[in-house]
Design a protein around this motif. Sequence first.
Motif, PDB file in Angstrom:
ATOM      1  N   LEU A  31       0.385  -0.877  -0.147  1.00  0.00           N
ATOM      2  CA  LEU A  31      -0.615   0.046   0.016  1.00  0.00           C
ATOM      3  C   LEU A  31       0.735   1.530  -0.050  1.00  0.00           C
ATOM      4  CD1 LEU A  31      -2.413  -1.016   2.578  1.00  0.00           C
ATOM      5  CD2 LEU A  31      -3.283  -0.498   0.386  1.00  0.00           C
ATOM      6  N   LYS A  87       3.673  -3.464  13.070  1.00  0.00           N
ATOM      7  CA  LYS A  87       3.129  -4.274  12.037  1.00  0.00           C
ATOM      8  C   LYS A  87       4.331  -6.063  12.295  1.00  0.00           C
ATOM      9  CE  LYS A  87      -1.411  -5.138   8.430  1.00  0.00           C
ATOM     10  NZ  LYS A  87      -1.023  -4.427   7.380  1.00  0.00           N
ATOM     11  N   ARG A 170     -12.799  -6.857   1.034  1.00  0.00           N
ATOM     12  CA  ARG A 170     -13.111  -6.517  -0.258  1.00  0.00           C
ATOM     13  C   ARG A 170     -14.487  -5.972  -0.041  1.00  0.00           C
ATOM     14  NH1 ARG A 170      -9.345 -10.015  -2.568  1.00  0.00           N
ATOM     15  NH2 ARG A 170      -7.365 -10.136  -1.185  1.00  0.00           N
TER      16      ARG A 170
HETATM   17  O1  G3P Z   1      -3.556  -5.172   4.697  1.00  0.00           O
HETATM   18  C1  G3P Z   1      -3.174  -6.162   4.576  1.00  0.00           C
HETATM   19  C2  G3P Z   1      -4.472  -7.203   3.749  1.00  0.00           C
HETATM   20  O2  G3P Z   1      -6.116  -6.338   4.363  1.00  0.00           O
HETATM   21  C3  G3P Z   1      -4.648  -6.966   2.207  1.00  0.00           C
HETATM   22  O3  G3P Z   1      -5.830  -6.389   1.988  1.00  0.00           O
HETATM   23  O4  G3P Z   1      -7.041  -6.649  -0.491  1.00  0.00           O
HETATM   24  O5  G3P Z   1      -4.757  -6.730  -0.341  1.00  0.00           O
HETATM   25  O6  G3P Z   1      -5.701  -9.002   0.188  1.00  0.00           O
HETATM   26  P1  G3P Z   1      -5.761  -7.071  -0.108  1.00  0.00           P
END
Ligand code: G3P
Length: 223
Positions: A31, A87, A170
């Motif tokens: 992210l 984390k 999601r």
């Molecule tokens: O931040 C960890 C997790 O929420 C990642 O989500 O959508 O990349 O599987 P995603």
Amino acid sequence: MKFFIDTANLEQIKEAQALGVLDGVTTNPSLMAKEGISGQANVIAHYKAICAIVDDNVSAEVIATDYEGMIAEGNALAALDNKIVVKIPMIKDGIKALKYFSDKGIRTNCTLIFTAGQALLAAKAGASYVSPFLGRLDDIGADSFGLIEDIRLIFDNYGYETQILAASIRNSVHIVECAKIGADVMTGPLSSILGLLKHPLTDSGLAQFLADHKKAAEAEAAK
Ligand code: G3P
């Protein structure tokens, strides 16, 4: 249920905070990279900017995968702001790091949880949060809600204070199902939170209310 937003995008964090329902933020290296944040100084500045927006609970992930490295990085992150939650990935040295930070009174979020056994181990090590990844389990056809149920049962059996942070959310259905099971926290994109607003009967009902009000006001004005 606490609501965290799973992003490093400052505009989305501000929008969620302005709704008045936000309890925190989770980030991860992917992210941060998505927002073009790299280099130690930029990463630190970005975490500080996030902490300036929200009231508490900013999960900042370590990059190191060895115990000493995780301790050094985690201590540096925790020193940035008392809103920071360190984390830590679900690996062997990560368990040792969770114990270290727990003993030190620094909050932790154990990430990349895909089994109840991993969650149990992280709770034993004193993690403040465990992050089971729902969406990624759904992606491989596994029973993501069953995992949350199992972790809830285990934590309740033994009175673990570790909170279940349902991650890789999601959509709004994920949020509601996790709330029904009793996850303590959910983290998802802004769209999953805003999705809770939506129902076509709400939209059509409001349109009808406003149309009726306008008609009555016009009739009154014509008298
Ligand atoms: O931040 C960890 C997790 O929420 C990642 O989500 O959508 O990349 O599987 P995603």
